[in-house]
Design a protein around this motif. Structure first.
Motif, mmCIF file in Angstrom:
data_model
loop_
_atom_site.group_PDB
_atom_site.id
_atom_site.type_symbol
_atom_site.label_atom_id
_atom_site.label_comp_id
_atom_site.label_asym_id
_atom_site.label_seq_id
_atom_site.Cartn_x
_atom_site.Cartn_y
_atom_site.Cartn_z
ATOM 1 N N VAL A 197 0.833 -1.209 0.000
ATOM 2 C CA VAL A 197 0.000 0.000 0.000
ATOM 3 C C VAL A 197 0.865 1.255 0.000
ATOM 4 O O VAL A 197 0.596 2.215 -0.735
ATOM 5 C CB VAL A 197 -0.957 0.003 1.212
ATOM 6 C CG1 VAL A 197 -1.682 1.348 1.321
ATOM 7 C CG2 VAL A 197 -1.977 -1.125 1.095
ATOM 8 N N ASN A 198 1.926 1.248 0.806
ATOM 9 C CA ASN A 198 2.817 2.412 0.857
ATOM 10 C C ASN A 198 3.443 2.695 -0.509
ATOM 11 O O ASN A 198 3.593 3.850 -0.913
ATOM 12 C CB ASN A 198 3.911 2.194 1.898
ATOM 13 C CG ASN A 198 3.391 2.276 3.319
ATOM 14 O OD1 ASN A 198 2.301 2.804 3.562
ATOM 15 N ND2 ASN A 198 4.152 1.750 4.268
ATOM 16 N N GLU A 201 0.858 4.222 -2.803
ATOM 17 C CA GLU A 201 0.492 5.578 -2.395
ATOM 18 C C GLU A 201 1.467 6.624 -2.919
ATOM 19 O O GLU A 201 1.193 7.822 -2.850
ATOM 20 C CB GLU A 201 0.403 5.663 -0.867
ATOM 21 C CG GLU A 201 -0.844 4.984 -0.299
ATOM 22 C CD GLU A 201 -0.916 5.058 1.215
ATOM 23 O OE1 GLU A 201 0.149 5.299 1.847
ATOM 24 O OE2 GLU A 201 -2.017 4.857 1.760
ATOM 25 N N GLU A 202 2.590 6.182 -3.453
ATOM 26 C CA GLU A 202 3.556 7.111 -4.035
ATOM 27 C C GLU A 202 3.149 7.558 -5.439
ATOM 28 O O GLU A 202 3.760 8.476 -6.005
ATOM 29 C CB GLU A 202 4.945 6.469 -4.073
ATOM 30 C CG GLU A 202 5.542 6.205 -2.690
ATOM 31 C CD GLU A 202 6.928 5.603 -2.766
ATOM 32 O OE1 GLU A 202 7.537 5.650 -3.851
ATOM 33 O OE2 GLU A 202 7.405 5.082 -1.747
ATOM 34 N N PRO A 206 -4.164 8.969 -5.839
ATOM 35 C CA PRO A 206 -4.294 8.139 -4.633
ATOM 36 C C PRO A 206 -5.230 6.947 -4.778
ATOM 37 O O PRO A 206 -5.226 6.049 -3.945
ATOM 38 C CB PRO A 206 -4.853 9.125 -3.597
ATOM 39 C CG PRO A 206 -5.656 10.099 -4.418
ATOM 40 C CD PRO A 206 -4.866 10.262 -5.700
ATOM 41 N N GLY A 209 -3.779 3.169 -4.556
ATOM 42 C CA GLY A 209 -3.367 2.820 -3.200
ATOM 43 C C GLY A 209 -4.560 2.618 -2.284
ATOM 44 O O GLY A 209 -4.598 1.672 -1.478
ATOM 45 N N ASN A 210 -5.556 3.491 -2.404
ATOM 46 C CA ASN A 210 -6.753 3.376 -1.578
ATOM 47 C C ASN A 210 -7.520 2.091 -1.874
ATOM 48 O O ASN A 210 -8.011 1.418 -0.965
ATOM 49 C CB ASN A 210 -7.674 4.575 -1.809
ATOM 50 C CG ASN A 210 -7.091 5.877 -1.295
ATOM 51 O OD1 ASN A 210 -6.215 5.865 -0.431
ATOM 52 N ND2 ASN A 210 -7.566 7.000 -1.809
ATOM 53 N N GLU A 213 -5.650 -0.944 -0.518
ATOM 54 C CA GLU A 213 -5.831 -1.033 0.930
ATOM 55 C C GLU A 213 -7.214 -1.584 1.271
ATOM 56 O O GLU A 213 -7.362 -2.423 2.175
ATOM 57 C CB GLU A 213 -5.648 0.345 1.563
ATOM 58 C CG GLU A 213 -5.727 0.326 3.085
ATOM 59 C CD GLU A 213 -5.414 1.683 3.700
ATOM 60 O OE1 GLU A 213 -5.011 1.724 4.874
ATOM 61 O OE2 GLU A 213 -5.573 2.702 2.998
#
Length: 232
Positions: A197-198, A201-202, A206, A209-210, A213
């Motif tokens: 996820v990290n 998120e880069e 977004p 990544g969201n 997650e």
């Protein structure tokens, strides 16, 4: 945790069909299946497992052809009609679930007893994953593609691979993994999940990544980790 492992094994069995492997590699896979079946007292089921791999791939191809889907996606993007594409394929989720369930039933006799006893959990996990992806006729996957999710995964591919390297290096064999307690396995799962996820998120957007997650949380909630190692 167990259902993910079983699915990986089952998909590996599927490569027996005729897909991108040499005769030598195919023979090695057959030998490995025979040895696994013999180990679990199901030597006579080895041929059935090999046939199940081919049947599984044929079942998937009957419902989803990657080339056709890609063409339909590209045609739908300019029109803003991705939801129609995925709605059509998500309507086939009962058939896809049947493909997986048939495969799991077919390979079950050759699995270790610990894994074999989790067959129903594997089926439920597969169904949950399809239900998540096909929520509201596939609007999640449509949004993922519209918000450049595939591009995000491609850009972060190196970092995503790195997330699993520490765990791969910490175990010398499958037997080492089996020795872990459920809590320890769940901790490893959480470590990798957080890393994935990290990394996503880069990305500039977004959404990937969201969504990753949300998917991980959904999968975890339906796994033994939800009670063995509750998260705040």
């Amino acid at each position: 945790m167990i259902w993910k492992t079983v699915l990986v094994v089952c998909l590996a069995v599927g490569t027996l069909a005729e897909y991108q492997i040499s005769d030598d590699e195919r023979e090695k896979v057959k030998e490995a299946i025979a040895a696994q079946c013999k180990k679990n007292g199901a030597e006579d089921k080895a041929d059935d497992v090999q046939k199940a791999g081919k049947t599984f791939l044929e079942c998937l191809k009957a419902q989803i052809d990657p080339a056709t889907i890609q063409k339909e996606i590209e045609e739908a993007k300019p029109k803003g009609a991705l939801d129609e594409v995925f709605g059509k394929y998500c309507a086939r989720s009962p058939q896809l679930k049947s493909c997986f369930n048939t495969l799991i039933d077919s390979v079950s006799p050759c699995l270790d007893s610990e894994v074999r006893n989790q067959a129903e959990a594997v089926k439920n996990g597969t169904a949950q994953l399809l239900d998540f992806v096909c929520h509201k006729d596939g609007d999640r996957i449509a949004l993922f593609i519209a918000e450049k999710g595939p591009e995000c995964f491609k850009d972060q591919a190196a970092k995503l691979r790195q997330c699993g390297e520490p765990i791969q290096k910490s175990f010398s064999s499958i037997e080492d993994i089996k020795k872990l307690s459920l809590v320890e396995k769940c901790q490893k799962f959480d470590e990798v999940s957080t890393c994935l996820v990290n990394a996503l998120e880069e990305c500039p957007n977004p959404t990937p990544g969201n969504m990753a997650e949300s998917l991980i949380k959904y999968v975890r909630k339906g796994s033994p980790c939800n009670t063995a190692l509750p998260k705040n």
